[in-house]
Design an enzyme around this catalytic site. Structure first.
Site, short mmCIF file in Angstrom:
data_model
loop_
_atom_site.label_atom_id
_atom_site.label_comp_id
_atom_site.label_asym_id
_atom_site.label_seq_id
_atom_site.Cartn_x
_atom_site.Cartn_y
_atom_site.Cartn_z
N CYS A 33 -1.32 2.22 10.96
CA CYS A 33 -0.70 2.06 9.65
C CYS A 33 -1.31 0.92 8.84
O CYS A 33 -0.98 0.75 7.67
CB CYS A 33 0.79 1.80 9.82
SG CYS A 33 1.12 0.31 10.76
N ASP A 35 -0.80 -2.24 9.32
CA ASP A 35 0.07 -3.41 9.26
C ASP A 35 -0.42 -4.51 10.19
O ASP A 35 -1.15 -4.26 11.14
CB ASP A 35 1.51 -3.02 9.60
CG ASP A 35 2.13 -2.22 8.48
OD1 ASP A 35 1.70 -2.40 7.34
OD2 ASP A 35 3.04 -1.42 8.75
N CYS A 59 6.52 -2.80 9.21
CA CYS A 59 7.73 -2.12 8.74
C CYS A 59 8.97 -2.66 9.46
O CYS A 59 8.87 -3.55 10.31
CB CYS A 59 7.60 -0.63 9.03
SG CYS A 59 7.58 -0.33 10.80
N CYS A 103 4.58 0.96 16.14
CA CYS A 103 5.00 -0.30 15.53
C CYS A 103 5.37 -1.33 16.59
O CYS A 103 5.12 -2.52 16.43
CB CYS A 103 6.21 -0.07 14.63
SG CYS A 103 6.03 1.34 13.54
FE1 FES Z 1 3.17 -0.19 10.43
FE2 FES Z 1 5.51 0.22 11.53
S1 FES Z 1 4.53 1.44 10.07
S2 FES Z 1 4.16 -1.41 11.87
#
Ligand code: FES
Length: 145
Positions: A33, A35, A59, A103
């Protein structure tokens, strides 16, 4: 979709922030993702994790798992902290939806990266700890993106 414990840790995350002059820091990105998660560890002379903080662009599920993971490693030795796997964290949260499992890996990987940083700085070996990757994925490493 989310358990009460996940909602609680998402709405009131524990250990958010940073530690100045941390004993070890680790930053990892989630290949799935994009992140990012950073973990700071404050470790005493007996290799006990005195304090831990995290910061993330992740998230809600990443926030909840990091909050729980930091609670679980606090007060443990660096070796005991290796047992705080993403699976253990997910179990402690009563589960996560399958699409959110990636995640939860951010917290585990960032803790490992911070432990690696600490071990390198202090010339010690933590059993079972491998050099952190900069990007993580729940899939096999040889999978293409
Ligand atoms: Fe990226 Fe959850 S969608 S850490």
């Amino acid at each position: 979709m989310y358990t009460e414990k996940v909602m609680d840790h998402f709405q009131n995350p524990r250990n958010v922030g940073e530690i100045e002059n941390a004993s070890g820091t680790g930053t990892v990105g989630n290949a799935k993702c994009g992140d990012i998660m950073r973990i700071y560890l404050d470790i005493d002379d007996n290799q006990v994790i005195r304090d831990v903080k995290f910061k993330t662009f992740g998230c809600g599920a990443a926030v909840a798992t990091s909050s729980m993971a930091t609670e679980m490693v606090k007060g443990k030795t660096v070796q005991e902290a290796m047992e705080v796997t993403n699976k253990a964290v997910m179990e402690a949260l009563d589960g996560l939806p399958p699409v959110k499992v990636h995640c939860s890996l951010l917290a585990e990987e960032a803790i490992h990266a911070a432990l690696w940083d600490y071990a390198e700085k202090n010339g010690i070996t933590i059993e079972g700890l491998e050099k952190p990757k900069s990007d993580i994925s729940e899939h096999d490493e040889d999978e293409e993106y």
